[in-house]
Design a protein around this motif. Structure first.
Motif, mmCIF file in Angstrom:
data_model
loop_
_atom_site.group_PDB
_atom_site.id
_atom_site.type_symbol
_atom_site.label_atom_id
_atom_site.label_comp_id
_atom_site.label_asym_id
_atom_site.label_seq_id
_atom_site.Cartn_x
_atom_site.Cartn_y
_atom_site.Cartn_z
ATOM 1 N N LEU A 177 0.990 -1.099 0.150
ATOM 2 C CA LEU A 177 -0.143 0.120 -0.059
ATOM 3 C C LEU A 177 0.824 1.150 0.045
ATOM 4 C CD1 LEU A 177 -2.927 1.483 0.311
ATOM 5 C CD2 LEU A 177 -2.495 1.238 2.820
ATOM 6 N N ARG A 178 0.552 2.191 -0.645
ATOM 7 C CA ARG A 178 1.321 3.388 -1.036
ATOM 8 C C ARG A 178 0.313 4.646 -1.227
ATOM 9 N NH1 ARG A 178 6.470 5.643 -2.322
ATOM 10 N NH2 ARG A 178 6.152 7.539 -3.612
ATOM 11 N N LYS A 179 0.240 5.488 -0.376
ATOM 12 C CA LYS A 179 -0.575 6.664 -0.491
ATOM 13 C C LYS A 179 0.347 8.022 -0.531
ATOM 14 C CE LYS A 179 -4.439 8.973 0.059
ATOM 15 N NZ LYS A 179 -5.451 9.282 -1.172
ATOM 16 N N THR A 180 0.006 8.818 -1.406
ATOM 17 C CA THR A 180 0.755 10.016 -1.524
ATOM 18 C C THR A 180 -0.238 11.506 -1.782
ATOM 19 O OG1 THR A 180 0.851 10.130 -3.897
ATOM 20 C CG2 THR A 180 2.615 9.199 -2.662
ATOM 21 N N PHE A 181 -0.022 12.642 -1.107
ATOM 22 C CA PHE A 181 -0.927 13.652 -1.241
ATOM 23 C C PHE A 181 -0.094 14.618 -2.159
ATOM 24 C CE2 PHE A 181 -1.946 11.622 2.503
ATOM 25 C CZ PHE A 181 -3.555 11.637 2.369
ATOM 26 N N LYS A 182 -0.771 15.730 -3.102
ATOM 27 C CA LYS A 182 -0.172 16.874 -3.435
ATOM 28 C C LYS A 182 -0.423 17.823 -2.663
ATOM 29 C CE LYS A 182 -0.837 15.621 -8.298
ATOM 30 N NZ LYS A 182 -1.535 15.842 -9.318
#
Length: 66
Positions: A10-15
């Motif tokens: 699982l990988r989660k990124t935010f701008k």
């Protein structure tokens, strides 16, 4: 016994906005909240996520529940 929840890499990124980039003192507009999280949860098992503030525990739970 088969797992009822499987999470793999699982990988989660935010701008980030320009204001957030300035606050974080970074030139990258991406913030990595969770990176390479994998686990299995089996029926009847009590499972917990432990870690310091900002480790991505809530983000992980929100990502797998929606």
């Amino acid at each position: 016994m088969e797992s009822s929840i499987k999470v793999r890499e699982l990988r989660k990124t935010f701008k980030l906005s320009k204001k957030q980039m300035k606050i974080d003192k970074t030139t990258s507009n991406l913030k990595v909240a969770v990176d390479n999280v994998s686990f299995d949860a089996y029926p009847g098992e009590i499972f917990g996520l432990l870690g310091p503030n900002g480790a991505g525990k809530t983000t992980t739970l929100r990502s797998i529940s929606t």
